[in-house]
Design an enzyme around this catalytic site. Structure first.
Site, PDB file in Angstrom:
ATOM      1  N   PRO A  13     -23.282 -15.974 -22.966  1.00 42.74           N
ATOM      2  CA  PRO A  13     -22.950 -14.862 -22.056  1.00 42.74           C
ATOM      3  C   PRO A  13     -23.796 -14.796 -20.779  1.00 42.74           C
ATOM      4  CG  PRO A  13     -24.253 -14.048 -23.876  1.00 42.74           C
ATOM      5  CD  PRO A  13     -23.998 -15.498 -24.163  1.00 42.74           C
ATOM      6  N   CYS A  14     -23.576 -15.713 -19.868  1.00 45.10           N
ATOM      7  CA  CYS A  14     -24.292 -15.661 -18.592  1.00 45.10           C
ATOM      8  C   CYS A  14     -23.850 -14.471 -17.753  1.00 45.10           C
ATOM      9  CB  CYS A  14     -24.123 -16.968 -17.821  1.00 45.10           C
ATOM     10  SG  CYS A  14     -22.426 -17.514 -17.599  1.00 45.10           S
TER      11      CYS A  14
END
Length: 247
Positions: A194-195
């Site tokens: 989850p950047c």
């Protein structure tokens, strides 16, 4: 890739799958639309870089396309796990595919894989708000620094955000916000790693390869799920329900 090129690659990928489970070379060729063994061998060698006989035990990267509420995504998987999940309109997509081809020394081919089916189910559940963590096997090789950054991203809780300075400090490079930003940009597994949960120190959204508008909607989705009085039922994790969560 042209439409005809895609169909040709898909046929060859299916033929490769048949060969890997011990199917006869002649049957694999004729069952997938080739009228001669020589034509099949030539097309096969052009795509895979080897003859069908020598490549019988080889692996490929199965690549497919998913439809999501935020647009189509391209996904790829090896036998070890999912190695690609990216929005189809991202400008870096072609570069990402070149990178996975180089990293894994395997040929990406349109096809199906159990890891892709697993990812498809979990992605649909994520968009309905029924899933907060992904369990699908993942393979994400990179430089040691990139892997540190990607490992950190997995620790950011669902629905929360961290700033680039937090990430830089956590990976032992305080002050290297630009470097961690580049590493996050090279993440080949959007949403799963989850950047989108990393923002600027002032809370502003920036630096998302899929587009800042998608980053905003992903964060809004997660916050909406957290504020919901009761969690959604996983049984509703189908695409026809997903758009309702994003309304």
């Amino acid at each position: 890739m042209t439409f005809h090129g895609y169909l040709r690659a898909r046929r060859l990928g299916q033929a490769m799958g048949r060969l890997r489970v011990g199917d006869d070379l002649t049957r694999a060729a004729y069952d997938h639309g080739y009228e001669s063994l020589s034509g099949f061998r030539d097309a096969f060698a052009k795509l895979f870089g080897d003859t069908p006989g020598r490549a019988r035990g080889s692996e490929t990267i199965a690549v497919t396309r998913f439809l999501t509420p935020l647009g189509p995504m391209v996904a790829g998987a090896t036998d070890d796990g999912v190695c690609l999940l990216e929005f189809a309109d991202r400008r870096m997509l072609e570069r990402q595919i070149v990178q996975i081809r180089r990293r894994f020394a395997l040929t990406p081919v349109p096809g199906e894989h159990e890891h892709l089916s697993h990812l498809d189910r979990e992605l649909a559940e994520y968009f309905t708000g029924a899933r907060r963590q992904f369990t699908v096997p993942m393979v994400a090789p990179g430089t040691p620094f990139q892997e540190q950054c990607w490992d950190y991203l997995r620790t950011v809780p669902y629905g929360e955000t961290r700033c680039y300075a937090d990430e830089a400090t956590a990976v032992g490079r305080p002050g290297a916000m630009r470097a961690v930003g580049r590493a996050n940009g090279d993440n080949r597994l959007a949403i799963v790693i989850p950047c989108h949960r990393v923002v600027r120190s002032n809370g502003q959204l920036a630096g998302y390869g899929g587009g800042v508008w998608r980053k905003r909607l992903l964060l809004e989705l997660e916050r909406k799920v957290l504020s919901s009085p009761s969690p959604p039922d996983c049984r509703t994790g189908r695409r026809d329900h997903a758009a309702r969560v994003l309304e």
